[in-house]
Design an enzyme around this catalytic site. Structure first.
Site: not given
Ligand SMILES: NC(=O)c1ccc[n+]([C@@H]2O[C@H](COP(=O)([O-])OP(=O)(O)OC[C@H]3O[C@@H](n4cnc5c(N)ncnc54)[C@H](OP(=O)(O)O)[C@@H]3O)[C@@H](O)[C@H]2O)c1
Length: 430
Positions: A14, A46, A189, A207
């Protein structure tokens, strides 16, 4: 043209996808504000072939995210994978070790390892930036660390988890039970398949520990945050809250007290007229109290592709401009070592809801326990009569110490006329 700042992004979910989109869509203004273009040159995820919704053709791809800091073509490392340990921590340490600025949205990583990462970043003179880690698109890190930096902050508090705020809003607006609203939030979602990190308050506590470190100029101290989530909030408490003129919100609160710093995340009864009580749905808000500025409240979207990307890109622009601020606002040697105050020492007012057998003498037993523990009552509410059956009784206390309230609660719960676990919600002034 000036040479672009070359960025490697680990994690294309995301947030990672949002960052790539924003850097492309707003390339002109980003470049103007950064003083040079910002170009993503390497990525890793990943699952390599998965469709990501953003063009990644032409970018270097790493299967091992840890390889990125050693790539001489990458100047800044952006970690958007998540998790407090494993690849995210390894990448942070490698990046700082090799002298490359490190940008992350990962609150879990900072809450658990922020103190040591900040020390390493200071020793090596490497920027460590994390605007996206707290309240997504709301620039609260910058506000506390820079905009309010001349103030002594006495308190910082906020709605720090959009999932919980959405669920609590739905409970109030629809009058439904927690499990039904959670199931709907998962379908839409807004809640993860495993929602415990959000609804048990852990995410908000991560946080809050970061906000407290910035507000009070001391290293992050997650293990001292008292955490209590929203699983036990029921429709009956939501209805009583409304009747008493309150809204129930999951708040993270950090306060400077005479004894030290109090940090806690728990459901709160907030006066319905307070500005933060009106922050509904998935929105987040943060309130800070400074000695010169007074009260400041920031509100906005705390999660999602666009808001979180907005915060990450702002960090990249700062790095391109060489605008570097110490991680917790002051150099390590100037940080405070103010102690953390345990929750048992907290003093506040409480809402207590009991399900008691409707028969004479029951209320007298309850109030006798409260009197013995030195807890004085402000008001009491009983709805309906149903002799011999369980009926709800609500008690609102004057200010009392948490330890006394807890001891009274244990004794009240043991009465054979009290039919289920009492519900306790702390009342805040708003
Ligand atoms: N979503 C939000 O609104 C939001 C808001 C504030 C902060 N955050 C923070 O931002 C970070 C990412 O969140 P997200 O929502 O974007 O997560 P997400 O949609 O689950 O995406 C995570 C990404 O990281 C990759 N990944 C995970 N483990 C990995 C590994 N071992 N090696 C290589 N790539 C790896 C995943 O690969 P695959 O695609 O292949 O699985 C995916 O592309 C987190 O720390 C979260 O707490 C998120």
């Amino acid at each position: 043209m000036t040479r672009p700042l070359s960025v490697g992004v680990a994690g294309l979910g995301t947030v990672g996808g949002g960052v790539l989109k924003m850097l492309r869509t707003n390339a002109d203004i980003v470049s103007a504000r950064a003083g040079r273009p910002i170009a993503v040159t390497a990525v890793s995820a990943r699952d390599r072939p998965r469709e990501r919704g953003v063009p990644v053709g032409g970018l270097r791809r790493y299967d091992d995210p840890g390889a990125r800091p050693t790539d001489p073509a990458v100047e800044v490392v952006v970690e958007l994978m998540g998790g407090s340990e494993g690849p995210a921590l390894a990448l942070a340490e490698a990046s700082i070790q090799t002298g490359k600025p490190f940008v992350t949205a990962n609150k879990a990583l900072l809450a658990v390892h922020g103190a040591s990462l900040a020390r390493a970043a200071e020793e090596r003179g490497v920027p460590l930036a994390f605007e996206a880690a707290v309240a997504g698109g709301i620039p609260v890190i910058k506000a506390l660390r820079e905009g309010l930096s001349g103030n002594r902050i006495s308190a910082v508090a906020g709605i720090l988890n959009g999932t919980c705020n959405y669920i609590l809003t739905q409970l109030r607006e629809r009058g439904r039970e927690f499990s039904d609203v959670l199931a709907d939030a998962q379908k839409l979602g807004y809640a993860e398949a495993d929602p415990s990190f959000d609804i048990d308050g852990i995410d908000a506590a991560h946080k809050l520990s970061i906000l407290a470190a910035l507000a009070f100029g001391r290293p992050v101290a997650f293990k001292y945050v008292h955490v209590d989530g929203i699983r036990h909030i029921s429709a009956v408490d939501i209805a009583f809250a409304t009747e008493l003129g309150y809204r129930i919100k999951l708040l993270g609160i950090a306060r400077q007290t005479e004894a030290g710093i109090e940090t806690r995340v728990h459901p709160c009864m907030v006066p319905a007229s307070a500005p933060i009580a009106r922050v509904d749905g998935v929105f987040n808000a943060v309130v800070a109290e400074g000695d010169f500025v007074g009260r400041v409240m920031l509100e906005g979207r705390g999660a999602g592709e666009g808001p979180t990307a907005s915060a990450v890109v702002a960090d990249l622009i700062d790095i391109a401009r060489n605008r570097v601020t110490p991680v917790w606002g002051a150099a390590g040697a100037a940080l405070s070592s103010a102690p953390s105050v345990p929750m048992s020492a907290h003093i506040g007012c409480y809402y207590l809801r009991l399900m008691v057998v409707d028969r004479p003498g029951v209320i007298a037993d309850v109030t006798a326990i409260l009197r013995d523990m030195g807890v004085s009552l402000e008001s009491m509410l009983q709805r309906g009569r149903s002799p011999g059956e369980a009926v709800p009784v609500v008690l609102v206390t004057h200010e009392t110490r948490e330890s006394a309230m807890r001891a009274a609660l244990d004794r009240i719960a043991a009465l054979d006329t009290v039919m289920e676990a009492p519900a306790l919600i702390r009342i805040v002034a708003g």
